[in-house]
Each structure stands twice: as C-alpha cells, then as structure tokens.
Design an enzyme around this catalytic site. Structure first.
Site, PDB file in Angstrom:
ATOM      1  N   ASP A   1       0.829  -1.196   0.000  1.00  0.00           N
ATOM      2  CA  ASP A   1       0.000   0.000   0.000  1.00  0.00           C
ATOM      3  C   ASP A   1       0.871   1.257   0.000  1.00  0.00           C
ATOM      4  OD1 ASP A   1      -2.220  -1.609   0.096  1.00  0.00           O
ATOM      5  OD2 ASP A   1      -2.540  -1.381   2.257  1.00  0.00           O
ATOM      6  N   LYS A   2       0.270   2.363  -0.352  1.00  0.00           N
ATOM      7  CA  LYS A   2       0.986   3.629  -0.487  1.00  0.00           C
ATOM      8  C   LYS A   2       1.760   4.001   0.775  1.00  0.00           C
ATOM      9  CE  LYS A   2       0.232   8.509  -1.638  1.00  0.00           C
ATOM     10  NZ  LYS A   2      -0.767   9.521  -2.049  1.00  0.00           N
TER      11      LYS A   2
END
Length: 287
Positions: free
Chosen positions: A127-128
C-alpha cells in the site's frame, strides 16, 4: 540484454525452463526467435543441459517507465533480483507508465544510471503508506518464478505493525475478505470473500498500543489492516479501518523481512529492511 544461468544439475532444457513456471507461449517465442543458447551454441527444444553448462537467453528489453530523478534504497541486488526498501507515501505503479510519481519510475532511474536496459517488473505490491521490502525481477525466468512463488504462498513475508490498544498473546486471524460494495477503496470481512490467513506474535505492549510481528499466509488487498480492525485492534494511523493517530501520520506497517528460495541460485535468501524512523521512535525495541 543477455542473461546467463549456470546449470546446477543435469536436466533437459525443457524441464529447466518449466521449473521457472514460464508460459508455453513465451518458451515457444524464445525458440522461434533463436534467443536461447547453451555454451554459446544455439539451443534446440530437445537439448540436454549438464551441470556447469551456461544457458544464455537474449532478452529484447528496454526501460518502459518514465524516469523519476528520486533515488531508491537498495537492500539487495544480483543479476536477477533487486530488493528495495520502499518509503512511505508512494505507490508501486500507476496505470500510465509515463507518469513519474511511483516507485517503479524511481527504479527506472536506477536502471538508467547503471546502464541496465530492462523492463520494470515488480513481483508484488505494498500500500501507499506501507514501508519496507519490495521485490523487482530483472529477467523473464525470475519474474515468472517469483510470481508463482508468491501466488502459491511459498514466500515468507514478515511485517511489523503497531496496533491500537494492548493486544495479548499470539494467534492467527482466519477471516475471509472481500470488497466493500459501498466503498471501492475499502475491504471488509465477508463470508463469501476470499480466504485470508494472518499469523501474529505480540512483541511488546506500550501505553495504548502494541508492537506485533506478522506472517502473511495469504496476500489479500489490505489484509493486515482489515484483519486487525476486525478483532478491535486497528493499525495506528489507519483512518480507513480505524482512526487518526497523534503518534504517527500514516498506517504503522512495515514489510520487515522476506524469506524465499532464489530462482536461479536455488538457495534460501533472507532479507531484512531497517525500521523507518517514524515507527522506530515508537518501538524502542532492538531487532
């Protein structure tokens, strides 16, 4: 670019290529375009490989992402693999390779600076806001191998996370996960979802939060975040599945350690990534 593979045991060429789980169509193309050689002699489909032979594959590659001038933190590299310590706040790739705001764009710069004319191939994603280890593969065989290795859950992926509240003991979370039909960016526990298994070990309790070490058995999107939220201990800083935190400005999750069998060398590789400063200041624990 030509990739070379030292043969470790007597084996047919067909069986050797199949051991990387490469597609039949790709194998057909490699032979059709005469890109495979054994000890610098053009190979045939029924060729036999002997221990010590050098198999070479000429791959027609070029850097296929726009170049971002930001650097990357390389943790491990050889002729076939590149492992990076991903920082927070960046995605792995974008729908358009022409944009330059992803980790893959930074890898493109690294390849360019090191005269490596290669496709940008990542074997998995984070994820970011999740930090830590990401695997990039340089050649077709390693890419196919690592994809199979990850999809069949044969790679050990350990994470460190800070979760809200004081969690006690060790355990496993076995709850199916599916998309939240009311929010395209969110996932939830669903009886008709995909199987998901998360193992965890409590390392240390602090004032209002807990450090846990996590082993993923499956790799569903947002799996760790959804699973810990489902047991009442969402990750610190996870506003999607929990609440905003005064202690950290992102989801407190770090891909800490990867253990896998090297696709070419056929030996166990153990790689760890340093803990980022924002989590390290809260952990105060010696790893």
């Amino acid at each position: 670019m030509i990739f070379k593979y030292k043969i470790l045991k007597d084996i047919s060429l067909k069986d050797y290529l199949n051991s990387f789980y490469i597609s039949r169509s790709k194998i057909y193309t490699l032979f059709l375009e005469k890109r495979i050689k054994i000890n610098d002699v053009l190979a045939k489909e029924n060729s036999l490989l002997k221990e010590g032979d050098i198999l070479s594959i000429d791959e027609n590659q070029e850097i296929d992402y726009a170049i971002d001038n930001k650097s990357i933190d390389v943790i491990y590299e050889d002729d076939y693999l590149l492992l990076i310590n991903k920082p927070k706040g960046i995605i792995i790739y974008d729908d358009s390779k022409l944009k330059n705001n992803t980790l893959s764009n930074r890898v493109a710069k690294y390849y360019y600076d090191n005269n490596l004319n290669l496709f940008i191939r990542f074997a998995h994603r984070l994820d970011k806001d999740t930090t830590g280890l990401i695997i990039y593969t340089k050649d077709t065989l390693s890419f196919s191998y690592m994809n199979h290795y990850i999809s069949s859950h044969q790679i050990k992926r350990y994470y460190l996370a800070l979760v809200d509240g004081n969690l006690k003991g060790n355990g496993s979370i076995c709850k199916k996960i599916g998309k939240d039909r009311h929010n395209n960016n969110k996932y939830m526990i669903l009886d008709k979802g995909k199987d998901a298994v998360t193992h965890y070990e409590v390392i240390k309790n602090y004032d209002g939060y807990t450090l846990v070490k996590i082993l993923l058995e499956t790799g569903r999107t947002h799996q760790i975040r959804v699973h810990f939220s489902s047991i009442g201990h969402p990750l610190l800083g996870d506003e999607l599945y929990g609440k905003k935190s005064k202690l950290i400005d992102r989801v407190a999750l770090h891909s800490y350690e990867l253990i896998f069998n090297h696709p070419v060398f056929n030996k166990e590789i153990i790689i760890k990534a340093p803990i980022p400063f924002d989590m390290k200041g809260l952990i105060k624990y010696d790893f």
